[in-house]
Design a protein around this motif. Structure first.
Motif, short mmCIF file in Angstrom:
data_model
loop_
_atom_site.label_atom_id
_atom_site.label_comp_id
_atom_site.label_asym_id
_atom_site.label_seq_id
_atom_site.Cartn_x
_atom_site.Cartn_y
_atom_site.Cartn_z
N ILE A 50 48.03 38.15 53.18
CA ILE A 50 47.45 39.19 52.33
C ILE A 50 46.46 38.54 51.39
O ILE A 50 46.79 37.58 50.69
N GLU A 51 45.22 39.04 51.38
CA GLU A 51 44.17 38.42 50.59
C GLU A 51 43.45 39.48 49.75
O GLU A 51 43.30 40.63 50.17
N LEU A 52 43.01 39.07 48.59
CA LEU A 52 42.33 39.96 47.65
C LEU A 52 40.94 39.45 47.33
O LEU A 52 40.75 38.28 47.03
N GLU A 53 39.98 40.37 47.40
CA GLU A 53 38.62 40.10 46.93
C GLU A 53 38.40 40.93 45.68
O GLU A 53 38.59 42.16 45.70
N HIS A 54 38.02 40.29 44.60
CA HIS A 54 37.87 40.97 43.32
C HIS A 54 36.54 40.57 42.72
O HIS A 54 36.40 39.49 42.13
N GLY A 55 35.53 41.42 42.90
CA GLY A 55 34.20 41.12 42.40
C GLY A 55 34.00 41.65 41.00
O GLY A 55 33.87 42.86 40.80
N MET A 76 33.55 49.62 41.01
CA MET A 76 34.61 49.95 40.06
C MET A 76 34.25 49.40 38.69
O MET A 76 33.96 48.22 38.53
N PHE A 77 34.26 50.29 37.69
CA PHE A 77 33.95 49.86 36.33
C PHE A 77 35.19 49.29 35.64
O PHE A 77 35.08 48.46 34.75
N LYS A 78 36.37 49.74 36.07
CA LYS A 78 37.62 49.20 35.51
C LYS A 78 38.08 48.05 36.40
O LYS A 78 38.48 48.26 37.54
N LEU A 79 38.05 46.85 35.87
CA LEU A 79 38.31 45.66 36.67
C LEU A 79 39.78 45.28 36.72
O LEU A 79 40.14 44.34 37.43
N VAL A 80 40.64 45.95 35.95
CA VAL A 80 42.07 45.67 35.99
C VAL A 80 42.79 46.92 36.48
O VAL A 80 42.23 48.01 36.53
N GLY A 81 44.05 46.73 36.86
CA GLY A 81 44.84 47.84 37.39
C GLY A 81 45.57 47.42 38.65
O GLY A 81 45.72 46.23 38.93
N GLU A 82 46.01 48.40 39.42
CA GLU A 82 46.77 48.08 40.62
C GLU A 82 46.32 48.95 41.79
O GLU A 82 45.80 50.06 41.61
N ASP A 83 46.49 48.42 42.99
CA ASP A 83 46.18 49.12 44.23
C ASP A 83 47.41 49.09 45.13
O ASP A 83 48.09 48.06 45.24
N THR A 84 47.67 50.20 45.79
CA THR A 84 48.84 50.34 46.65
C THR A 84 48.41 50.48 48.11
O THR A 84 47.44 51.17 48.42
N PHE A 85 49.13 49.80 49.00
CA PHE A 85 48.89 49.90 50.43
C PHE A 85 50.20 49.61 51.14
O PHE A 85 51.18 49.17 50.52
N GLU A 88 53.31 48.14 57.70
CA GLU A 88 54.40 48.80 58.41
C GLU A 88 55.12 49.72 57.44
O GLU A 88 54.50 50.59 56.85
N GLN A 89 56.43 49.52 57.22
CA GLN A 89 57.14 50.41 56.30
C GLN A 89 57.24 49.84 54.89
O GLN A 89 57.83 50.47 54.00
N ALA A 90 56.67 48.68 54.66
CA ALA A 90 56.78 48.04 53.35
C ALA A 90 55.65 48.53 52.43
O ALA A 90 54.48 48.54 52.82
N ARG A 91 56.02 48.92 51.22
CA ARG A 91 55.04 49.37 50.22
C ARG A 91 54.62 48.17 49.38
O ARG A 91 55.45 47.51 48.76
N CYS A 92 53.33 47.92 49.36
CA CYS A 92 52.80 46.74 48.66
C CYS A 92 51.89 47.17 47.51
O CYS A 92 51.16 48.17 47.63
N ILE A 93 51.94 46.42 46.44
CA ILE A 93 51.08 46.66 45.28
C ILE A 93 50.49 45.33 44.84
O ILE A 93 51.21 44.34 44.69
N ILE A 94 49.18 45.32 44.66
CA ILE A 94 48.50 44.17 44.06
C ILE A 94 48.04 44.58 42.67
O ILE A 94 47.35 45.59 42.51
N GLU A 105 44.45 37.64 36.28
CA GLU A 105 45.66 37.16 36.93
C GLU A 105 46.05 38.18 38.01
O GLU A 105 46.03 39.39 37.77
N TYR A 106 46.40 37.67 39.20
CA TYR A 106 46.67 38.52 40.34
C TYR A 106 48.14 38.36 40.77
O TYR A 106 48.63 37.23 40.87
N SER A 107 48.81 39.46 41.05
CA SER A 107 50.21 39.40 41.47
C SER A 107 50.47 40.44 42.55
O SER A 107 49.85 41.51 42.58
N LEU A 108 51.39 40.12 43.44
CA LEU A 108 51.74 40.97 44.57
C LEU A 108 53.19 41.39 44.47
O LEU A 108 54.07 40.58 44.18
#
Length: 231
Positions: A50-55, A76-85, A88-94, A105-108
């Motif tokens: 799982i990889e994140l690109e944050h420009g 995106m004007f707001k550079l912080v926050g969380e994204d959900t995806f 399979e059946q696992a719910r992931c949040i970055i 700081e990035y966390s999964l």
């Protein structure tokens, strides 16, 4: 007289910046240099990167799973926050959180658990072996054939390179043997009683009658990362 189409008149041109990458093929959108954080985790017997690109200048946020784009947000004007995806059946949040010095700081989280806790619990549910050799199919390219064999202990599901196998275990003296062949390599997964209640069943893998050392899932997983970086 104007030779321009009416649609190309100056007043009809958009003043908004064009940030979308829809016109760019997925393989070209992926750029390893743009990745700011990455994790690896076993989910349903398969390994996922799982990889994140944050420009922070472009405002673009992209999430890649095994090199495939699963989420993209442009401008995106707001550079912080969380994204959900989901994987399979696992719910992931970055989560993207601010850090001192205009950094981030990035966390999964997977199924509501921090990556470190999730992977620690999952590693107790699997056995893993890594095997590499030069096969006849790959000999000309001088590229070794690699195999990742994972056994899910609660269901005894066997995965080879993320593919679920359908072999049935055969009863032998002292336990069971599960045999399968891959590219002229005969694998045998042995299950034997350890003789004591604490250790339970011991699983051993043979490849062409040679013992394959058991690996630790942590060996092929990135440690939980918290990368501080600015663009």
């Amino acid at each position: 007289m104007s030779f321009l189409s009416p649609l190309l008149r100056l007043e009809n041109l958009s003043t908004e910046p064009i940030m979308s990458q829809d016109h760019v093929p997925e393989a070209q959108r992926y750029n390893k240099d743009n990745i700011v954080a990455q994790w690896c985790a076993p989910i349903n017997g398969k390994m996922y990167r799982i990889e994140l690109e944050h420009g922070t200048t472009s405002g673009r946020r992209m999430i890649w799973v095994n090199g495939r784009e699963v989420l993209r947000r442009d401008w995106m004007f707001k550079l912080v926050g969380e994204d959900t995806f989901c994987i399979e059946q696992a719910r992931c949040i970055i989560r993207v959180d601010p850090a001192p010095g205009f950094k981030y700081e990035y966390s999964l989280y997977i199924d509501g658990k921090p990556h470190a806790q999730y992977t620690e619990e999952l590693t107790r549910q699997y056995r893993l072996w890594l095997y590499s050799c030069a096969s006849s199919q790959a000999a000309e390219a001088d590229v070794p054939q690699e195999y990742r064999i994972m056994l899910k202990l609660d269901t005894l599901s066997l995965y080879v390179n993320d593919e679920l196998r359908e072999e049935t275990a055969a009863f032998v003296h002292g336990g069971t043997d599960t045999s399968f062949e891959m590219h002229e390599i005969k694998f045998v997964l042995q299950a034997r009683s350890s003789g004591n209640k604490h250790d339970g069943i011991v699983h051993t893998l043979l490849a062409n009658d040679e013992l394959v050392p058991e690996a630790k899932i942590q060996q092929i997983m990135q440690e939980p990362v918290s990368i501080l970086q600015t663009n």
